[in-house]
Design a protein around this motif. Structure first.
Motif, PDB file in Angstrom:
ATOM      1  N   MET A  18       7.014  21.727  49.013  1.00  0.00           N
ATOM      2  CA  MET A  18       7.120  22.332  47.551  1.00  0.00           C
ATOM      3  C   MET A  18       5.990  22.571  46.766  1.00  0.00           C
ATOM      4  N   ARG A  19       5.649  23.305  46.115  1.00  0.00           N
ATOM      5  CA  ARG A  19       4.443  23.551  45.210  1.00  0.00           C
ATOM      6  C   ARG A  19       4.895  23.626  43.641  1.00  0.00           C
ATOM      7  N   VAL A  20       4.280  22.561  43.202  1.00  0.00           N
ATOM      8  CA  VAL A  20       4.479  22.513  41.793  1.00  0.00           C
ATOM      9  C   VAL A  20       4.090  23.881  40.871  1.00  0.00           C
ATOM     10  N   VAL A  21       5.000  24.499  40.081  1.00  0.00           N
ATOM     11  CA  VAL A  21       4.584  25.698  39.115  1.00  0.00           C
ATOM     12  C   VAL A  21       4.328  25.103  37.882  1.00  0.00           C
ATOM     13  N   THR A  22       5.195  24.058  37.276  1.00  0.00           N
ATOM     14  CA  THR A  22       4.949  23.484  35.924  1.00  0.00           C
ATOM     15  C   THR A  22       5.867  22.354  35.822  1.00  0.00           C
ATOM     16  N   GLY A  23       5.590  21.552  34.819  1.00  0.00           N
ATOM     17  CA  GLY A  23       6.425  20.453  34.872  1.00  0.00           C
ATOM     18  C   GLY A  23       5.620  19.332  34.016  1.00  0.00           C
ATOM     19  N   ASP A  24       6.342  18.072  33.927  1.00  0.00           N
ATOM     20  CA  ASP A  24       6.029  16.915  33.123  1.00  0.00           C
ATOM     21  C   ASP A  24       6.089  15.607  34.232  1.00  0.00           C
ATOM     22  N   GLU A  25       6.046  14.320  33.470  1.00  0.00           N
ATOM     23  CA  GLU A  25       6.177  13.240  34.311  1.00  0.00           C
ATOM     24  C   GLU A  25       7.661  13.029  34.947  1.00  0.00           C
ATOM     25  N   CYS A  26       8.484  13.949  34.213  1.00  0.00           N
ATOM     26  CA  CYS A  26       9.956  13.400  34.699  1.00  0.00           C
ATOM     27  C   CYS A  26      10.480  14.517  35.587  1.00  0.00           C
ATOM     28  N   VAL A  27      10.277  15.883  35.448  1.00  0.00           N
ATOM     29  CA  VAL A  27      10.862  16.817  36.107  1.00  0.00           C
ATOM     30  C   VAL A  27       9.802  18.068  36.278  1.00  0.00           C
ATOM     31  N   ALA A  28       9.827  18.991  37.319  1.00  0.00           N
ATOM     32  CA  ALA A  28       8.933  19.762  37.562  1.00  0.00           C
ATOM     33  C   ALA A  28       9.467  21.136  38.126  1.00  0.00           C
ATOM     34  N   PRO A  67      -0.121  21.947  38.481  1.00  0.00           N
ATOM     35  CA  PRO A  67       0.540  23.260  39.112  1.00  0.00           C
ATOM     36  C   PRO A  67      -0.550  23.374  40.278  1.00  0.00           C
ATOM     37  N   GLY A  68       0.137  23.704  41.351  1.00  0.00           N
ATOM     38  CA  GLY A  68      -0.295  24.210  42.757  1.00  0.00           C
ATOM     39  C   GLY A  68      -0.270  22.813  43.623  1.00  0.00           C
ATOM     40  N   THR A  69       0.096  21.681  43.084  1.00  0.00           N
ATOM     41  CA  THR A  69       0.019  20.363  43.883  1.00  0.00           C
ATOM     42  C   THR A  69       1.397  20.562  44.887  1.00  0.00           C
ATOM     43  N   TYR A  70       1.161  20.199  46.222  1.00  0.00           N
ATOM     44  CA  TYR A  70       1.997  20.089  47.286  1.00  0.00           C
ATOM     45  C   TYR A  70       2.639  19.029  47.082  1.00  0.00           C
TER      46      TYR A  70
END
Length: 92
Positions: free
Chosen positions: A1-11, A32-35
């Motif tokens: 999956m690719r991160v869209v937005t989030g923090d240290e707990c939930v993305a 954001p953009g990290t796989y």
């Protein structure tokens, strides 16, 4: 999956247009953009883009094989090379 937005707990993460909430407790906050490699709603490991693509191709290849469609092209990284034994099984 690719991160869209989030923090240290939930993305909020995306795969093939579907957005899902993913626990980030094991990997921490990611840009954001990290796989990510995920399992059962949790990020397990951060991935490089080429590794994420190889995993995505393998999953697609399995789905194609189950449906009886050609799948070999999705495993090009395995088909185009000689098999290697793991280091612990090679002769000394």
């Amino acid at each position: 999956m690719r991160v869209v937005t989030g923090d240290e707990c939930v993305a909020e993460c995306e795969r093939h247009g579907t957005i899902s909430s993913v626990s980030m407790m094991l990997v921490g906050a990611q840009l954001p953009g990290t796989y990510l490699l995920t399992h059962l709603g949790s990020a397990i490991r951060v991935l490089e883009g080429d590794e994420a693509q190889a995993i995505d191709d393998a999953l697609a290849g399995l789905a194609e094989a189950v449906e009886g469609r050609p799948f070999e092209a999705l495993f090009a990284d395995l088909i185009a090379r000689e098999p290697e034994l793991p280091a612990h099984l090679r002769e000394g």
